[in-house]
Design an enzyme around this catalytic site. Structure first.
Site, PDB file in Angstrom:
ATOM      1  N   LYS A  97       0.834  -1.204   0.000  1.00  0.00           N
ATOM      2  CA  LYS A  97       0.000   0.000   0.000  1.00  0.00           C
ATOM      3  C   LYS A  97       0.871   1.258   0.000  1.00  0.00           C
ATOM      4  O   LYS A  97       1.917   1.299   0.650  1.00  0.00           O
ATOM      5  CB  LYS A  97      -0.903  -0.023   1.235  1.00  0.00           C
ATOM      6  CG  LYS A  97      -1.894   1.126   1.336  1.00  0.00           C
ATOM      7  CD  LYS A  97      -2.772   0.963   2.564  1.00  0.00           C
ATOM      8  CE  LYS A  97      -3.751   2.109   2.732  1.00  0.00           C
ATOM      9  NZ  LYS A  97      -4.616   1.915   3.927  1.00  0.00           N
ATOM     10  N   SER A 171      -9.369   2.416   3.140  1.00  0.00           N
ATOM     11  CA  SER A 171      -8.405   3.143   2.331  1.00  0.00           C
ATOM     12  C   SER A 171      -7.462   2.228   1.561  1.00  0.00           C
ATOM     13  O   SER A 171      -6.680   2.679   0.734  1.00  0.00           O
ATOM     14  CB  SER A 171      -7.579   4.082   3.220  1.00  0.00           C
ATOM     15  OG  SER A 171      -6.854   3.341   4.195  1.00  0.00           O
ATOM     16  N   SER A 195      -9.943  -0.214   7.325  1.00  0.00           N
ATOM     17  CA  SER A 195      -9.401   0.036   5.991  1.00  0.00           C
ATOM     18  C   SER A 195      -8.805  -1.174   5.299  1.00  0.00           C
ATOM     19  O   SER A 195      -8.449  -1.098   4.125  1.00  0.00           O
ATOM     20  CB  SER A 195      -8.341   1.144   6.053  1.00  0.00           C
ATOM     21  OG  SER A 195      -8.933   2.371   6.381  1.00  0.00           O
TER      22      SER A 195
END
Length: 467
Positions: A97, A171, A195
């Site tokens: 990420k 996210s 997330s």
């Protein structure tokens, strides 16, 4: 779970199949990596999964894995009978990420303000490299991991592989989109309010938020030092087991529970305030009952009320954490980059400097107490099962940059308690979108969640999960 509409053209190979193929020489890490990179090139415009791809670095790592496997096969001529989880882990493609620093590519934290930001590997990324993982690149995130919809001013939004008109969640939406499309065995994500688990549920994946602090990492920027967990999103339970081994450094093989030898069944409870309409919970209950390893109680339990996370004036107290992290990297951040931010970020960061220190300290003390008092619920159950989302993913994948997206209190509360929590895919609904449940265990009992996931995968049709 059937394949999503947008997915890679190469056969889906989970970690077990990859490592067994590498150990016998029937699969090549270089060829596997080349195929995944080709799929990224073909699919990423449609998915918005990756913000940057390290073609050269990935191929170098794959070549090194191939050499190591060739040497290993020379030293181990007899068939390995210790089980795939005892094999070396070299050559498995994974993604990172874009809130986690990785050398060789920009780490933007989803923001135009850090478009050219380059930093050394965080310790966890170094650990991935040392384990022999092939790092494909950085995956899309909402700006500073703030929104539950992965949409920013920096790059196109992350789209759901089951319906590209819908969001992949946030996210860790890029990690979810990539993994669901077969672009890597697992995606490394972060979870401060759900997330990892929400995008995993949206995209038909396993999403593990480990016990707080179990997967350690020092980062130049981090959303919150008290509630941000690092963990994997994975399509297959074998990939989840592999990710746990690499991220947590736990080399003890994971095995499913056997009903005949389970002893006392695991006690599973529901929560009284779960707003689910019953369809997802009913499917989860039926799966647990069929497994023969879990006994679902009739009574619904109540968690203690979590601490208040807003000031008396209504400001979000964690804004102070977020803003302190960027101010540390760029002193005078708002003056330098306020115009670069998404409206949802700018609104939060403008409030950050007016959070009273005493209210922040009060919340930190309350969270510390809540981590202790909330555990009383596990006197009545080994596991808590909840729904994940009470509505399907938003149809507008580009999101509203004034809005942080939907809230998920049944997810975010476990960030405050620190318990391990797993989003577990069930099946597809009539709309063709994935359905999922959340399972939560006592602090430190991550392996229990993973072993139960293996047991349930047998019933839900996932193949080749034997240890």
């Amino acid at each position: 779970m059937s394949r999503p509409i947008v997915s890679g053209s190469s056969p889906e190979l989970n970690a077990r199949e990859l490592l067994e193929g590498y150990s016998t020489g029937t699969l090549s890490p270089v060829e596997v990596t080349e195929a995944v990179l080709q799929d990224i090139g073909r699919l990423n415009d449609a998915l918005g999964a990756f913000v940057s791809v390290d073609h050269d670095g990935a191929l170098r790592a794959a070549g090194e894995a191939e050499r190591r496997w060739a040497s290993w096969r020379r030293d181990n001529p007899a068939a390995n009978d210790a089980g795939w989880q005892r094999l070396p882990g070299w050559g498995v493609p994974v993604s990172v990420k874009d809130t986690i620093e990785m050398e060789g590519l920009p780490t933007t934290y989803g923001s135009l303000a850090f478009a050219g930001n380059r930093r050394p590997d965080s310790p966890l990324v170094s650990a991935l490299r040392e384990a022999g993982c092939v790092l494909l690149g950085k995956t899309n995130t909402s700006e500073f991991a703030l929104s539950m919809v992965t949409a920013t001013r920096a790059v196109p939004p992350a789209r759901n592989p089951y319906d590209a008109a819908r969001t992949a969640g946030g996210s860790s939406g890029g990690a979810a989109a990539a993994t669901a499309a077969g672009l890597g065995a697992f995606g490394l994500g972060t979870d401060s309010v759900g997330s990892i688990r929400q995008p995993a549920a949206y995209c038909g994946l396993y999403g593990l938020k480990p016990t707080f602090g179990r997967v350690k990492n020092r980062q130049a920027w981090r959303a919150s030092p008290v509630r941000s967990h690092l963990g994997p999103l994975a399509k297959h339970v074998n990939d989840l087991a592999y990710a746990w081994r690499v991220l947590a450094g736990d080399r003890e093989p994971l095995r499913p529970f056997e009903a005949a030898a389970a002893g006392r069944p695991l006690r599973v409870a529901l929560l009284a305030n779960d707003p689910d309409d019953g369809s997802v919970l009913s499917a989860g209950l039926e799966l647990l009952r069929q497994s023969g390893v879990a006994d679902v109680g009739e009574d619904r339990l109540r968690l203690p009320e979590p601490p208040r996370v807003h000031t008396r004036g209504g400001d979000w107290i964690f804004a102070a954490d977020h803003y302190a992290a960027v101010e540390k990297l760029v002193p005078g951040f708002m003056e330098a980059h306020g115009q670069d931010l998404c409206p949802y970020t700018r609104r939060i960061y403008e409030t950050a400097t007016r959070i009273p220190a005493w209210e922040y300290r009060e919340l930190m003390a309350a969270i510390e107490d809540y981590r202790v008092t909330s555990q009383a619920i596990f006197e009545h159950a080994d596991l808590i099962m909840t729904s994940v989302a009470d509505a399907p993913p938003m149809l507008d994948a580009s999101g509203n940059l004034d809005d942080l997206g939907p809230k998920y209190p049944l997810l975010s509360v476990w960030n405050l308690t620190g318990n391990p929590a797993l989003s577990l895919p069930l099946t597809l609904g009539n709309d063709g979108l994935p359905r999922a449940i959340q399972l939560v265990a006592r602090q430190g009992e991550d392996r229990l969640l993973l072993r139960l996931a293996m047991s349930l995968a047998r019933l839900s049709g996932e193949t080749k999960i034997a240890p």
